[in-house]
Design an enzyme around this catalytic site. Sequence first.
Site, short mmCIF file in Angstrom:
data_model
loop_
_atom_site.label_atom_id
_atom_site.label_comp_id
_atom_site.label_asym_id
_atom_site.label_seq_id
_atom_site.Cartn_x
_atom_site.Cartn_y
_atom_site.Cartn_z
N SER A 389 0.86 -1.19 0.00
CA SER A 389 0.00 0.00 0.00
C SER A 389 0.88 1.23 0.00
CB SER A 389 -0.92 0.00 1.24
OG SER A 389 -1.67 1.19 1.30
N TYR A 463 -8.30 3.57 2.85
CA TYR A 463 -9.14 2.38 2.98
C TYR A 463 -8.28 1.14 3.12
CZ TYR A 463 -12.45 -1.32 2.11
OH TYR A 463 -13.19 -2.45 2.24
N GLU A 464 -7.15 1.06 2.40
CA GLU A 464 -6.24 -0.07 2.54
C GLU A 464 -5.70 -0.15 3.96
OE1 GLU A 464 -4.73 0.37 -2.09
OE2 GLU A 464 -3.33 0.67 -0.44
N LEU A 465 -5.34 1.01 4.54
CA LEU A 465 -4.82 1.03 5.90
C LEU A 465 -5.90 0.60 6.89
CD1 LEU A 465 -2.67 1.67 7.97
CD2 LEU A 465 -3.32 4.07 7.84
#
Length: 565
Positions: A389, A463-465
């Site tokens: 990411s 959102y990935e985090l």
Amino acid sequence: MTLVIFFLMFIIGSASERLCPLRASIDVLEGEFFFLCYPESRQEHFQEEAYTINWYRENAGKQQLIKETRRIVSQMNFLEFWPVELSDSGNYSVTHSNGKQNFVIQKWTLNILERNESSCFNKNHLTTEIKNAGTGHSLKCSDLSVNENDSITWYKDCKNYEHETERELHFRTLTAQHSGIYTCKIIISHEGKIYHSTNTIKLVVEEDAPEAVTLEIIGHHEEIETEIGKEEILNCTGFLGYYMQEDASLYWLINQMFPEQCTGIPANEPSICEEEFKKLQLGNKFYITRLLRIKKVTDEDMHHNFTCMLQADESTQIKIVKLKKGNTQDLPVHVFTTGMILAVLFPFVAIATVFVCVIFRVDLVLFYRNICRRDDTAGDGKEYDAFVSYLKDCVSPIEEEREFALKILPMILEENFGYKLCIFERDVFPGGAVVDDIHSFIDKSRRLIIILSQNYVSDRAIYELESGLHKALVERKTKIILIEYMPISDYSFLPESLSLLPSKRVVKWKKNKSLPLNSRFWKNLRYLMPAKPTKINTKRHYNNLDIGSKAAQLWTEDCDFNAVL
């Protein structure tokens, strides 16, 4: 995701002026009308009476002056294509010349996409809009036309949609049936011929989240294997639903007695203490969490009931945690005695051994994995070793960060150490639902590698985090690795929940010093990655020039590709 071209019209009396957006890379379908332009305000600082405007296209590394034809027409700050062809792909620029000196006003990268003969759109030339059911929404057709009264037709899944001819398609109340791929087609007449431009939008309508949610403690009653003298941190997390309930409380009990509060000063803290209550928001879900810290596990702690209690809306949920001894055997008396004698007789040897173990801990672990051929990935059902990411922005001022994520990281970890990475721009087929793809691929990965930067918190990156934190804190399925690519003095831009990770580690990239395969950076990163048998490729050597040249060759192509996403 494709960068859509927006042209605006402002009408003042009988005159009109077209305004131009600032963009570095553009995707256009072959056979359509299109024009490049730059804002007239960029000429304000050129006050000479006599000047010329020249348009150029890069050819074999050199700037070549564009000559007007019936198909390509230059009109001051506009370069029109009637229409564009596949051969028009390339790098363009426009300059201002006063006869003595040339000034570059703006540059573009133009990518012409091949038309799909079996469909009314190209899947790589669309934008995706995700909306909730029950709300109103409008789809806007990009103003690619020359005249405001040009004919417009809307299509849904390549079929004429209710004979709509307006520039905006309005939905009073969205339902799941409105999901689909919408294409607006603008018909343009020029010198007796008919041209067109298209804009395609994929609309995804999601059902609303359930209104009634039962609050619950994450996880069930459990027994944790531990050892006498070891530090243990018990984590209790409660799910509140889709809004934060202010009256919710979460606390620990030890044999129905409240523990003392942690002071933050190690010397003054009790052996068992309860940390501060914290609130979390992961996506659209709300949680509360509290840690119970046991400095040194004693034999008496093995007989205690550690109870986590969640109370809200006059309801109560509990979770009981017990400690038990692991399957370890005490050392025989003669072995313990021998060890004590050696410690007394050879203090320097003992100190040197401890020093070596601490300083070279990472090297020793990697050596042990290599000798024993240890494999933590066998049978766990995961497809990737790590999901990468990072900030996805082709016009970011820190282009080296992008090169590091897309070139250097996979070049070293995959080609030299046998790991399999999931990089969204490289491994995810474009055109899908981005949110679902991110969640699915993080779930298939054993680690989440986050390349930190001050500009990291963008729509998709955050959102990935959040998805990774949910799996690390709540589901305990994914471990997080932080890479500090550039020096960061303040981590306040990251979510507060990141501080709850008990074993948070940051690996720091030090540019040229970190490039060699045997550098401390790659060793620390491999130490945090899952153990798996690897065969190091010692025949290949990478230095700064090698990696830099390879990254430069693919940089323009990757920016174009990632713009599609």
